[in-house]
Design an enzyme around this catalytic site. Sequence first.
Site, PDB file in Angstrom:
ATOM      1  CG  LEU A 215      -2.064  -1.007   1.250  1.00 29.59           C
ATOM      2  CD1 LEU A 215      -2.835  -0.905   2.559  1.00 29.59           C
ATOM      3  CD2 LEU A 215      -2.998  -0.832   0.066  1.00 29.59           C
ATOM      4  CG  ASP A 216       0.610   3.905  -3.200  1.00 27.69           C
ATOM      5  OD1 ASP A 216       1.436   3.024  -3.505  1.00 27.69           O
ATOM      6  OD2 ASP A 216      -0.266   4.337  -3.970  1.00 27.69           O
ATOM      7  CG  PHE A 217       4.210   7.485   2.918  1.00 34.34           C
ATOM      8  CD1 PHE A 217       4.900   6.856   3.941  1.00 34.34           C
ATOM      9  CD2 PHE A 217       3.913   8.836   3.057  1.00 34.34           C
ATOM     10  CE1 PHE A 217       5.286   7.547   5.079  1.00 34.34           C
ATOM     11  CE2 PHE A 217       4.289   9.532   4.193  1.00 34.34           C
ATOM     12  CZ  PHE A 217       4.982   8.888   5.203  1.00 34.34           C
ATOM     13  CB  THR A 219      -2.791   3.854   0.185  1.00 26.51           C
ATOM     14  OG1 THR A 219      -2.600   4.618  -1.011  1.00 26.51           O
ATOM     15  CG2 THR A 219      -4.020   2.981   0.033  1.00 26.51           C
TER      16      THR A 219
END
Length: 379
Positions: A215-217, A219
């Site tokens: 998961l993105d930073f 997200t």
Amino acid sequence: MSRKPNRPLRPPTKKKSDAIEILDRDPRADRRAARDEEAQPSAPDAHLNADPRGARRARPESGRGSRRPDDPARRADAHQTALGQPQRGERAPRGGVSGRARNAPTTLTEPERLQKVLAQAGVASRREIEDWVLAGRISVNGLPAALGQKIGPGDRVKVNGKLVPLRFSQRSPRVLIYHKPEGEIVSRDDPEGRPTVFERLPLLRKGRWLAVGRLDFNTSGLLLFTNDGDLANRLMHPRYELEREYAVRVLGELTEEQAQSLCEGIQLEDGLAKFNQLRAEGGEGANHWYRVTISEGRNREVRRMFEAVGLTVSRLMRVRYGSVELPARLKRGMWMEMPEADACRLAGVPVPQSRESDERAKRPVKLHRTQPRGGAKER
């Protein structure tokens, strides 16, 4: 004149005969004397070549370690007896097996050496088992066994043609469900020193936690961890096409044409991308919520798809991964361990049937909130 006191009469001393003297002699003293006599050099110059340890005794012809050609266990056709024929209602070997074998079957968790497994099952000592392997008296899956061979679940071991019952238990995978907050990176080491998701997870005695996807930073949402590499591959590999479901908040509102293009496919830098489903969830003012599902996990794919149609994602949250949904009571920064039965079904392995497993399944699932081990990074 003083009188001498009376003393008991003693029988006259008789000299022992040679036969009685030989019987009374200590046999160990004779052996020591013979050994000392044997060690003394007889020739005048024998001391020049004599062994200071004395004469060596010859090894016995029989006993442990002997290799007599007439030993029936050493014949070339001995393995034929070991292989035998499958019989109805096979039981553990009786002849030549110690009484501890009655405690079989033995439960093991991973493949082990044949000698170790049979010794733990009480069949015989490791040295004896090695001799039996060399003699061809032990077979694995119908073939003569070899020294150092490993056996695992599904292998059939026979000793003298009799099946030895061995039960291998499948190690259940562990799965953690983590609600990732924004501001954490899915990596073990970050050059920028940002907090990582692994800092909140419990420590493992053996192995390590593997993150299922990323998961993105910025997200948040559902993130799975497991200690089983096969399960991690099963959940992430593209050929399984597991759906990911996201709750997306965008600045603006999709038109019918934009929504249709996102479902039919839109061209990105790394190829064609599309949503399996797209559903409007309402919103207030400039912000609108949508539910989307996608079968891929490319880097920032959902954000890039909305940006391709001219909309900016202000918040992104994953709410489902395959069949696993984010529990409503699991708040940000908290984790919980998936029940053993659910983890086995997710991995496609049999659920272990034991009293301990049944009692564990009845316990309520606990929610955990741990502070990052590198707490200074979060300030």
